[in-house]
Design a protein around this motif. Structure first.
Motif, PDB file in Angstrom:
ATOM      1  N   LEU A   7     -20.605  28.216   4.302  1.00  0.00           N
ATOM      2  CA  LEU A   7     -20.753  29.550   4.884  1.00  0.00           C
ATOM      3  C   LEU A   7     -20.269  30.587   3.882  1.00  0.00           C
ATOM      4  O   LEU A   7     -19.097  30.601   3.503  1.00  0.00           O
ATOM      5  CB  LEU A   7     -19.943  29.646   6.180  1.00  0.00           C
ATOM      6  CG  LEU A   7     -19.952  30.997   6.896  1.00  0.00           C
ATOM      7  CD1 LEU A   7     -21.367  31.375   7.334  1.00  0.00           C
ATOM      8  CD2 LEU A   7     -18.993  30.976   8.091  1.00  0.00           C
ATOM      9  N   ILE A   8     -21.177  31.440   3.449  1.00  0.00           N
ATOM     10  CA  ILE A   8     -20.866  32.490   2.477  1.00  0.00           C
ATOM     11  C   ILE A   8     -20.973  33.839   3.174  1.00  0.00           C
ATOM     12  O   ILE A   8     -22.024  34.183   3.724  1.00  0.00           O
ATOM     13  CB  ILE A   8     -21.834  32.468   1.276  1.00  0.00           C
ATOM     14  CG1 ILE A   8     -21.825  31.096   0.603  1.00  0.00           C
ATOM     15  CG2 ILE A   8     -21.479  33.571   0.290  1.00  0.00           C
ATOM     16  CD1 ILE A   8     -20.504  30.696   0.021  1.00  0.00           C
ATOM     17  N   ALA A   9     -19.894  34.606   3.154  1.00  0.00           N
ATOM     18  CA  ALA A   9     -19.910  35.950   3.731  1.00  0.00           C
ATOM     19  C   ALA A   9     -20.183  36.975   2.643  1.00  0.00           C
ATOM     20  O   ALA A   9     -19.736  36.818   1.502  1.00  0.00           O
ATOM     21  CB  ALA A   9     -18.581  36.253   4.413  1.00  0.00           C
ATOM     22  N   MET A  10     -20.927  37.996   3.003  1.00  0.00           N
ATOM     23  CA  MET A  10     -21.175  39.118   2.097  1.00  0.00           C
ATOM     24  C   MET A  10     -20.863  40.406   2.841  1.00  0.00           C
ATOM     25  O   MET A  10     -21.354  40.615   3.950  1.00  0.00           O
ATOM     26  CB  MET A  10     -22.621  39.106   1.601  1.00  0.00           C
ATOM     27  CG  MET A  10     -22.924  37.940   0.678  1.00  0.00           C
ATOM     28  SD  MET A  10     -24.522  38.086  -0.158  1.00  0.00           S
ATOM     29  CE  MET A  10     -25.636  37.537   1.139  1.00  0.00           C
ATOM     30  N   ILE A  11     -20.038  41.251   2.224  1.00  0.00           N
ATOM     31  CA  ILE A  11     -19.693  42.536   2.814  1.00  0.00           C
ATOM     32  C   ILE A  11     -20.436  43.622   2.039  1.00  0.00           C
ATOM     33  O   ILE A  11     -20.304  43.729   0.817  1.00  0.00           O
ATOM     34  CB  ILE A  11     -18.174  42.779   2.783  1.00  0.00           C
ATOM     35  CG1 ILE A  11     -17.460  41.696   3.599  1.00  0.00           C
ATOM     36  CG2 ILE A  11     -17.845  44.175   3.327  1.00  0.00           C
ATOM     37  CD1 ILE A  11     -15.942  41.815   3.570  1.00  0.00           C
ATOM     38  N   HIS A  12     -21.225  44.413   2.770  1.00  0.00           N
ATOM     39  CA  HIS A  12     -22.089  45.415   2.151  1.00  0.00           C
ATOM     40  C   HIS A  12     -21.661  46.828   2.545  1.00  0.00           C
ATOM     41  O   HIS A  12     -21.213  47.059   3.681  1.00  0.00           O
ATOM     42  CB  HIS A  12     -23.539  45.222   2.604  1.00  0.00           C
ATOM     43  CG  HIS A  12     -24.031  43.814   2.516  1.00  0.00           C
ATOM     44  ND1 HIS A  12     -24.315  43.193   1.329  1.00  0.00           N
ATOM     45  CD2 HIS A  12     -24.298  42.887   3.487  1.00  0.00           C
ATOM     46  CE1 HIS A  12     -24.743  41.954   1.561  1.00  0.00           C
ATOM     47  NE2 HIS A  12     -24.726  41.757   2.865  1.00  0.00           N
ATOM     48  N   ALA A  13     -21.852  47.765   1.616  1.00  0.00           N
ATOM     49  CA  ALA A  13     -21.600  49.165   1.908  1.00  0.00           C
ATOM     50  C   ALA A  13     -22.898  49.952   2.067  1.00  0.00           C
ATOM     51  O   ALA A  13     -22.868  51.077   2.562  1.00  0.00           O
ATOM     52  CB  ALA A  13     -20.750  49.803   0.801  1.00  0.00           C
ATOM     53  N   VAL A  14     -24.009  49.372   1.641  1.00  0.00           N
ATOM     54  CA  VAL A  14     -25.321  50.022   1.812  1.00  0.00           C
ATOM     55  C   VAL A  14     -26.322  48.977   2.286  1.00  0.00           C
ATOM     56  O   VAL A  14     -26.273  47.812   1.858  1.00  0.00           O
ATOM     57  CB  VAL A  14     -25.821  50.682   0.506  1.00  0.00           C
ATOM     58  CG1 VAL A  14     -24.925  51.851   0.115  1.00  0.00           C
ATOM     59  CG2 VAL A  14     -25.886  49.672  -0.635  1.00  0.00           C
ATOM     60  N   PRO A  15     -27.241  49.346   3.179  1.00  0.00           N
ATOM     61  CA  PRO A  15     -28.198  48.366   3.722  1.00  0.00           C
ATOM     62  C   PRO A  15     -29.056  47.696   2.658  1.00  0.00           C
ATOM     63  O   PRO A  15     -29.390  46.514   2.783  1.00  0.00           O
ATOM     64  CB  PRO A  15     -29.045  49.206   4.682  1.00  0.00           C
ATOM     65  CG  PRO A  15     -28.153  50.344   5.087  1.00  0.00           C
ATOM     66  CD  PRO A  15     -27.340  50.648   3.856  1.00  0.00           C
ATOM     67  N   ALA A  16     -29.417  48.424   1.594  1.00  0.00           N
ATOM     68  CA  ALA A  16     -30.287  47.844   0.566  1.00  0.00           C
ATOM     69  C   ALA A  16     -29.648  46.630  -0.095  1.00  0.00           C
ATOM     70  O   ALA A  16     -30.336  45.673  -0.465  1.00  0.00           O
ATOM     71  CB  ALA A  16     -30.624  48.892  -0.481  1.00  0.00           C
ATOM     72  N   ALA A  17     -28.323  46.649  -0.245  1.00  0.00           N
ATOM     73  CA  ALA A  17     -27.640  45.530  -0.880  1.00  0.00           C
ATOM     74  C   ALA A  17     -27.768  44.265  -0.050  1.00  0.00           C
ATOM     75  O   ALA A  17     -27.830  43.155  -0.594  1.00  0.00           O
ATOM     76  CB  ALA A  17     -26.168  45.878  -1.091  1.00  0.00           C
ATOM     77  N   HIS A  18     -27.810  44.415   1.267  1.00  0.00           N
ATOM     78  CA  HIS A  18     -27.978  43.275   2.169  1.00  0.00           C
ATOM     79  C   HIS A  18     -29.252  42.516   1.828  1.00  0.00           C
ATOM     80  O   HIS A  18     -29.239  41.297   1.605  1.00  0.00           O
ATOM     81  CB  HIS A  18     -27.997  43.795   3.608  1.00  0.00           C
ATOM     82  CG  HIS A  18     -28.394  42.778   4.641  1.00  0.00           C
ATOM     83  ND1 HIS A  18     -28.637  43.125   5.953  1.00  0.00           N
ATOM     84  CD2 HIS A  18     -28.621  41.451   4.573  1.00  0.00           C
ATOM     85  CE1 HIS A  18     -28.964  42.047   6.631  1.00  0.00           C
ATOM     86  NE2 HIS A  18     -28.967  41.022   5.825  1.00  0.00           N
ATOM     87  N   ARG A  19     -30.357  43.222   1.769  1.00  0.00           N
ATOM     88  CA  ARG A  19     -31.650  42.570   1.499  1.00  0.00           C
ATOM     89  C   ARG A  19     -31.673  41.937   0.113  1.00  0.00           C
ATOM     90  O   ARG A  19     -32.116  40.788  -0.054  1.00  0.00           O
ATOM     91  CB  ARG A  19     -32.777  43.600   1.620  1.00  0.00           C
ATOM     92  CG  ARG A  19     -34.152  43.066   1.251  1.00  0.00           C
ATOM     93  CD  ARG A  19     -35.217  44.137   1.378  1.00  0.00           C
ATOM     94  NE  ARG A  19     -34.904  45.332   0.604  1.00  0.00           N
ATOM     95  CZ  ARG A  19     -35.109  45.438  -0.711  1.00  0.00           C
ATOM     96  NH1 ARG A  19     -35.592  44.401  -1.401  1.00  0.00           N
ATOM     97  NH2 ARG A  19     -34.819  46.554  -1.333  1.00  0.00           N
TER      98      ARG A  19
END
Length: 236
Positions: A7-19
């Motif tokens: 399980l890898i978590a990613m914390i994003h500050a902008v929606p584009a980084a998520h994709r």
């Protein structure tokens, strides 16, 4: 023991980084189960405050604690402006926690490049990226100098397509006397779609952080399955 689907978590500050990060992990670390956490005020509030405040650092640490308490076996912060909080997190938790572009910087410093450019489209990303890069030099490249050029194009942030963003970044590099660099490093995940177009304009490798981070986490968590790292994208 690490599970076969960590399980890898990613914390994003902008929606584009998520994709963008999700696509990179799907390609480079498909075994991972990805958990995305978005706080789309993180960058806005940092810009308004003129940088990170103690309150913003505590806020990021709470998010990190949230995902690690939830069972994440690895963590990637996709916002370079909050990279300094990772150092604190590493002292608090015994889990791989990566800064957004750390893996990319290590790969660049380990390579043959003598002059590199760091490019961004939002002002806070520039000093944050350069600080990370310079901090890694003593450990990764102690006996080989590297010249760092920076370029900022806020026009690239508003570009409607990757080709236009690449053109704005290339123009910013030209204005910063950075067209003779050996490689270009993208200081934001949101610029990743412009990578190949920028490489075509400049004729040098353009490195991005998301793919490099996915490869490093795969190597840390599933070392037996780690393939050889692919070469950076570059124009033929």
């Amino acid at each position: 023991m690490i599970e076969s689907k960590p399980l890898i978590a990613m914390i994003h500050a902008v929606p584009a980084a998520h994709r963008i990060a999700h696509e990179a992990f799907a390609q480079e670390f498909p075994q991972a189960t990805v958990w995305n956490v978005l706080d789309d005020r993180l960058l806005v509030d940092a810009n308004a405050a003129g940088g990170l405040t103690d309150a913003l650092r505590r806020r990021m640490l709470r998010l990190i604690g949230h995902v690690l308490d939830g069972g994440a076996q690895g963590l990637l912060l996709t916002c370079s402006s909050y990279g300094e909080v990772v150092d604190t997190a590493r002292a608090l938790w015994d889990v791989p926690v990566l800064k957004s572009d750390e893996s990319m910087f290590k790969a660049a410093l380990a390579g043959p490049y003598r002059r590199v450019a760091v490019v961004a489209s939002v002002p806070p990303a520039v000093p944050a990226a350069v600080a990370q890069l310079e901090a890694l030099i003593p450990a990764v490249r102690p006996n080989r100098p590297v010249d760092i050029v920076t370029a900022l194009s806020e026009d690239a942030a508003g570009a409607t397509d990757p080709a236009t963003a690449a053109r704005h970044l290339a123009e910013a590099l030209q204005a910063a006397d950075g067209t003779d660099v050996d490689a270009v490093l993208l200081a934001q995940y949101s610029l990743t779609p412009a990578r190949d177009a920028l490489a075509a304009l400049l004729g040098v490798p353009v490195l991005d952080g998301a793919g490099a981070a996915a490869r490093e986490l795969r190597g840390l968590l599933l070392p037996a399955e780690q393939p050889a790292a692919p070469a950076p994208a570059v124009t033929p």
